[in-house]
Scaffold this active site. Structure first.
Site, PDB file in Angstrom:
ATOM      1  N   GLU A   1      -3.797   0.921   2.225  1.00  0.00           N
ATOM      2  CA  GLU A   1      -3.557  -0.476   1.869  1.00  0.00           C
ATOM      3  C   GLU A   1      -3.325  -1.179   3.194  1.00  0.00           C
ATOM      4  O   GLU A   1      -2.272  -1.034   3.806  1.00  0.00           O
ATOM      5  CB  GLU A   1      -2.356  -0.567   0.925  1.00  0.00           C
TER       6      GLU A   1
ATOM      7  N   GLU B   1      -5.735 -10.960  11.593  1.00  0.00           N
ATOM      8  CA  GLU B   1      -4.468 -11.021  10.878  1.00  0.00           C
ATOM      9  C   GLU B   1      -3.330 -11.275  11.866  1.00  0.00           C
ATOM     10  O   GLU B   1      -3.181 -10.541  12.838  1.00  0.00           O
ATOM     11  CB  GLU B   1      -4.237  -9.706  10.130  1.00  0.00           C
TER      12      GLU B   1
ATOM     13  N   LYS C   1       7.896   8.464   5.197  1.00  0.00           N
ATOM     14  CA  LYS C   1       8.420   7.932   6.452  1.00  0.00           C
ATOM     15  C   LYS C   1       8.529   6.409   6.371  1.00  0.00           C
ATOM     16  O   LYS C   1       7.532   5.716   6.285  1.00  0.00           O
ATOM     17  CB  LYS C   1       7.520   8.277   7.635  1.00  0.00           C
TER      18      LYS C   1
ATOM     19  N   GLY D   1      -4.732   2.329  10.018  1.00  0.00           N
ATOM     20  CA  GLY D   1      -5.436   2.885   8.862  1.00  0.00           C
ATOM     21  C   GLY D   1      -6.710   3.597   9.274  1.00  0.00           C
ATOM     22  O   GLY D   1      -7.043   4.673   8.769  1.00  0.00           O
TER      23      GLY D   1
END
Lengths: 293, 489
Positions: B268, B399, B194, B251
């Protein structure tokens, strides 16, 4: 008159010290005849946290130690085990093993320790790499220990299971907090004494006794534990550990092997609790001379 | 391009003439269906969504929104292809298909680069010179592994896993597809992939290439959609492996969803990577490295060097040179070959970045942005740096995923190691110094998966990539990347 035997007080092992649990609690698992094995420390969540602090503190110097030196220390564990063989055999028998099986289990534990002692300064060469990148850089990948590892020892053995899943973890430079088998805890406590006299720095291995049910959660939710190695066979407990591990993206490994088999040991158990680190550096590329003159 | 310059102190008077890459070579379809079982099929919901060019907000194409039924169809096709064809094909034959895909991608490289720039907002220089060639190279590299897997895992028999579900982000759309698909195919797995909802086009062109390559139907299936499509992949019972690249938050949701299942997982995730400049570093090169570290791809890079640590004795000089270098960066049309900083990928991401810039100001850090004109249409953010940032500051901890750099200073090696490691992330780090022994000291003590010494943001198919701690687990690239797609016995 027969001599009155000195009974042993079983303790836990945190940061190279042998305290009783801070909680003051104990439990008494029974042997096959229904007789209590002893007043075993019923470790608390606070003990787990203390052990994690000790493991983190020990991580830096253990992971940076020369691989050769770690190998020597693991070999020293084998030497100390050999010297206390009779004690382990007696404890295994006390916990329900036959004499033959007890001897085999202790012997194999010693062989396995020697096996992983030998790996300490070899797995890096086998599993690292120099990577031929297409640009003017030198690039290599090495293995580094994941960090502090929580270990839930197999429930169905007292010694060999613990030894088998703990050694690959410390062989690779990790430090750990081990929860011993709940109902077969005697060898774990005695093994801590072996570690303490084997030049293994305090805090590298911390061993607690108590109930998995109570301690699993603290270990698997703790933000300063980097990985969990699960040696049990309770799939529901494993699922709970995996869910708890999400908090700080812990790596979770579960092994269900017959640890009494000679080949239940390998390189890839070491690499499970290793991270791959890749380093790049430019290569100066000026001037016309080449290696062929 | 930039015309009205108010502040001549920071901006030179002259400009480059525009040098636009032509889009005439690219023939996008008006509407893209799902690529399932080697065929283009309509989404069962009948719903399509628009994908736009973030540089000017124009619609590029309509793309199918795959739902649970479509994902199920794709997984069934992948399972059938796995059982009937791909897992029993001689590995050397498998390799030849992957080599063929690599070559076809090279042949259509220009088209892919233009499509990537249009859909993602990244500069054409980057798409053309980095993303697309690297994507081809990943296929080329992993193709050769297909019949050599036993050499990668000494003393073990190597088996494929089955069907791999792969979910990729919008920052390197084609490259991430290559990172995922190439090793999965080489190890004998089949794939349901996807793409991200804002950047589906190059994955769909890749599907055309795969169709053209003659790869057996169902080996690769591309299902476009939103978060619900991804969730359907994650939760599908007949998938053996999930590979995810994206935010740490998502994640963690995936890691939790897989608890208690036997699905293998690689993650990741995010980063907040330290870039460390020592006083003996070649300062001009280091400044280039800082710029590349944080402003490459508009800062939409999981391993971006977003926390800059400068040794106190050279901090003034580095900051002065950095500001002057930032003044010369070109922000604007990503299709212009002069452009250094293209468009932010989406409106949503631009809002996130603005939110963090606001927080940085509120926290009392000193902000600097060069005086550059921002195009009126599209999503753009000027390169931004914050000075006098505290270690505990939100903009130094979280982040941002945009062109925003925080600067802190340090005095000693030990201090900077502690500061750099004081983060829940551990994806990458940069070290700039002339002293070899210091590089090795830092590279072994920094808890991160990739260390760039006297360089930054370099990637290669032979080089394993992935993080420590909350930046995820598993590696992509190189020999170690194979491990994510095999079981050993």
């Amino acid at each position: 008159m027969s001599r009155l035997e000195i009974l042993k007080t079983y303790k836990i092992y945190i940061g190279g010290q042998f305290p009783r649990t801070e909680s003051g609690r104990f439990y008494s698992p029974l042997d096959k005849k229904g007789k209590p094995l002893g007043n075993i420390c019923l470790s608390s969540r606070k003990d787990v946290r203390n052990a994690i602090v000790a493991a983190r503190k020990a991580f830096g110097s253990w992971s940076e130690r020369a691989a050769f030196n770690r190998g020597q220390i693991l070999y020293r564990i084998a030497e100390m085990l050999e010297g206390r063989k009779e004690q382990f055999i007696a404890e295994l028998i006390q916990q329900g093993s036959t004499k033959k099986n007890a001897e085999e289990e202790v012997n194999l534990s010693i062989e396995r320790t020697v096996y992983y002692a030998g790996w300490c300064d070899k797995y890096q060469q086998v599993l690292s790499s120099v990577n031929p990148v297409a640009s003017s850089h030198f690039n290599f990948s090495v293995l580094e220990p994941t960090g502090v590892v929580g270990i839930l020892a197999p429930q169905n053995t007292s010694l060999i299971g613990l030894v088998s899943i703990m050694l690959p973890v410390i062989c690779g430079g990790n430090t750990c907090v081990v929860i011993a088998s709940e109902n077969l805890p005697l060898c774990a406590v005695t093994f801590a004494e072996v570690l303490n006299s084997s030049d293994v720095p305090g805090g590298v291995v911390n061993i607690l006794t108590g109930t998995n049910k109570e301690l699993n959660e603290t270990l698997s939710t703790h933000m300063d534990v980097n990985a969990i190695v699960y040696g049990g066979d309770d799939l529901e407990a494993l699922k709970q550990i995996q869910e708890n591990s999400v908090l700080n993206v812990k790596r979770v490994f579960s092994y269900s092997k017959d640890w009494n088999k000679a080949d239940s040991q390998d390189l890839y158990m070491i690499s499970d609790t290793q991270e791959i680190k890749t380093t790049w550096h430019p290569i100066e590329n000026i001037g016309g001379s080449s290696s062929s003159y | 391009m930039a015309t009205k310059k108010k502040n001549t102190e920071h901006v030179s008077d002259w400009n480059y003439s525009p040098s636009l890459e032509s889009t005439s070579h690219l023939n996008l379809k008006k509407r893209y269906d799902l690529f399932i079982d080697g065929k283009w099929v309509k989404p069962s919901s009948g719903v399509y969504f628009k994908t736009i060019n973030p540089a000017n907000e124009e619609i590029l194409a309509e793309v199918a929104h795959g739902n649970q039924d479509d994902v199920d169809k794709a997984v069934k096709a992948a399972r059938k292809a796995y059982t009937d064809v791909w897992s029993i094909m001689p590995p050397a034959e498998r390799a030849k298909y992957i080599f063929r895909i690599a070559r076809l991608m090279q042949e259509r490289a220009r088209e892919l680069a233009v499509a990537e720039t249009l859909d993602a907002g990244k500069t054409i220089r980057e798409s053309r010179d980095i993303d697309v060639p690297l994507a081809c190279n990943y296929f080329f590299y992993y193709a050769g592994w297909a019949d050599k897997l036993e050499y990668a895992f000494p003393n073990r028999k190597v088996e494929s896993l089955g069907v791999a579900g792969q979910i990729i982000p919008w920052n390197f759309p084609l490259l991430m597809a290559a990172w995922k698909i190439a090793p999965a195919l080489a190890t004998g797995n089949t794939v349901v992939l996807k793409p991200a909802e804002t950047t589906p086009l190059t994955a769909l062109i890749l599907a055309e290439i795969i169709e053209e390559s003659g790869l057996p139907a169902g080996v690769v299936n591309i299902v476009t959609g939103h978060g619900d499509t991804g969730a359907a992949i994650v939760n599908h019972p007949d998938i053996d492996k999930i590979a995810f690249t994206g935010s740490t938050n998502v994640g963690k949701i995936i890691q939790k969803a897989l608890a208690g299942t036997s699905k293998k997982l690689t993650l990741e995730l995010g980063g907040k990577s330290a870039n460390i400049i020592f006083d003996d570093a070649p300062i001009d090169q280091a400044v280039e490295g800082i710029v590349n570290g944080i402003f490459f791809n508009q800062g939409h890079v999981c391993c971006a060097g977003s926390r800059l640590y400068v040794q106190e004795s050279v901090a003034d000089l580095v900051i002065q040179k950095l500001k002057s270098r930032m003044d010369s960066l070109y922000l604007g049309n990503p299709l212009d070959k002069n452009t250094d900083i293209g468009a932010i990928n989406s409106k949503e991401q631009l809002e996130t970045i603005h939110k963090y810039i606001k927080i940085g100001k509120q926290e009392g850090a000193e902000m600097y942005q060069p005086k550059c004109s921002i195009p009126t249409k599209g999503f753009y953010c000027a390169p931004t740096l914050f000075i006098n940032v505290a270690q505990s500051s939100v903009i130094a901890q979280e982040e941002i995923f945009g062109p925003v750099l925080t600067i802190q200073t340090f005095r000693t090696v030990d201090e900077v190691i502690q500061k750099a490691n004081n983060s829940p992330f551990g994806l990458a780090a940069g070290v700039w110094t002339d002293k070899g022994s210091r590089i090795f000291n830092l590279s072994s003590k920094l808890r991160a998966g990739v260390i760039w010494a006297n360089t930054y943001n370099k990637f290669d198919p032979t080089s394993p990539f992935g993080g420590y701690k909350e930046s995820g687990f598993g590696r992509e690239g190189g020999l170690h990347g194979l491990n994510s797609y095999v079981k050993l016995s």
